[in-house]
Scaffold this active site. Structure first.
Site, PDB file in Angstrom:
ATOM      1  N   ASP A   1      31.728  42.364  18.451  1.00 35.67           N
ATOM      2  CA  ASP A   1      31.265  43.746  18.526  1.00 35.67           C
ATOM      3  C   ASP A   1      32.230  44.563  19.385  1.00 35.67           C
ATOM      4  OD1 ASP A   1      29.047  43.068  17.054  1.00 35.67           O
ATOM      5  OD2 ASP A   1      27.707  42.921  18.781  1.00 35.67           O
ATOM      6  N   ARG A   2      32.272  45.858  19.108  1.00 37.60           N
ATOM      7  CA  ARG A   2      33.192  46.735  19.825  1.00 37.60           C
ATOM      8  C   ARG A   2      33.003  46.652  21.344  1.00 37.60           C
ATOM      9  NH1 ARG A   2      33.984  53.225  18.563  1.00 37.60           N
ATOM     10  NH2 ARG A   2      35.748  53.555  19.973  1.00 37.60           N
TER      11      ARG A   2
END
Length: 322
Positions: free
Chosen positions: A147-148
């Site tokens: 995930d970012r």
């Protein structure tokens, strides 16, 4: 930096025979490589409409190519496109984050806030930065994703054969992935295996969210406490499966959501941690262990916590030695 370039008009239909190096790749990813600059929406549209054929038959985006497959690639008009080059600051950040490299792979400590690839309003990510740093590299592809907002170990394949092998290791659960997470409240009872099926949902607003649901896909995470006090618990989590948002949802399901998690977390706890200096999700992919083959040496790589997270742990009196 953004530069504009014009693509020629639509080309003729191309028939391409897949070789051993392309075998195992998803058709959508293959088309993204072949049709430089094509947006994902275009790729999925021509797949959905049946304009792309494999061995004269319609296929869907997840189809994995086999050596000898004949792929029909339709003519497409890409028109004028904008190519965005990652900022120099990002290039330096990615280059300095490399933890391990050999002839087949590289592993880097992905910074929080940097996506693994561009798309959905994001101009570029880690993979685009690496390709800009190494324009002569014949092959650079993500092996998996983070995930970012999650930091830590991210594996990039430098050869198609390495990508195929690593995807096989992931499918067979032969790559050990360990995370560090800061959870709300005191964790009770020592190590604990959380087994709860997960299902992706889309809310009326269009937001994607994952929930515990017995009709979903099986998911298991092993939580092990490292440092605990009345406010929070630092835990190590070993993934036994790799579902979207798995650790975040499993942690919240146990009543111990992750600090800084705006989607599944506790607003009051998040506010308390922001006041203590937390500016991000406290989830970090800190260690990867795997071997390319049964007789080969183990690759064991750890990514240190950034200074910001280490400082927060010190403020919370949660002693931890990596």
């Amino acid at each position: 930096m953004a530069t504009k370039s014009s693509n020629p008009g639509p080309s003729e239909v191309k028939l391409v025979t897949i070789g051993p190096e392309q075998a195992g790749q998803r058709i959508d990813n293959y088309l993204l490589t072949r049709l430089k600059g094509a947006p994902r929406s275009l790729i999925y549209r021509i797949l959905r409409k049946g304009e792309v054929r494999v061995n004269k038959g319609r296929i869907k985006a997840p189809y994995r190519l086999k050596a000898g497959d004949e792929v029909r690639i339709p003519p497409v008009r890409l028109g004028e496109k904008t190519v965005t080059t990652p900022a120099e600051r990002v290039l330096r950040q990615v280059e300095s984050a490399i933890l391990y490299e050999d002839k087949r792979i590289l592993i880097l400590n992905k910074p929080s806030g940097l996506a693994v690839h561009g798309g959905s309003g994001i101009s570029y990510g880690v993979i685009e930065a690496l390709r800009a740093l190494r324009p002569d590299a014949p092959f650079l592809e993500l092996v998996h994703r983070l995930d970012r907002d999650t930091s830590g170990c991210l594996v990039i394949a430098k050869k198609r054969s390495a990508l195929r092998t690593l995807h096989e290791l992931l499918r067979e659960n032969r790559m050990d992935k360990y995370y560090l997470a800061l959870l709300m409240g005191p964790w009770q009872g020592g190590a604990w295996r959380v087994e709860a099926s997960l299902k992706k949902n889309v809310l009326a607003s269009g937001e994607r969210i994952v929930r515990v649901d017995e009709t979903g896909k099986a998911a298991a995470s092993l939580f092990r406490p490292l440092a605990v006090n009345a406010t929070a618990s630092l835990v190590e989590v070993k993934l036994e499966t790799g579902r979207t948002h798995q650790i975040r949802v499993h942690a919240a399901h146990q009543g111990h959501p992750i600090a800084g998690d705006e989607k599944y977390g506790d607003p009051k706890f998040n506010k308390q941690l922001r006041e203590a200096g937390l500016k991000r999700l406290f989830l970090h992919a800190h260690r990867l262990v795997f071997a390319f083959d049964d007789d080969g040496p183990h690759i064991d790589v750890s990514a240190p916590l950034d200074t910001h997270l280490q400082t927060l742990l010190a403020k919370l009196n949660l002693e931890f030695h990596e």
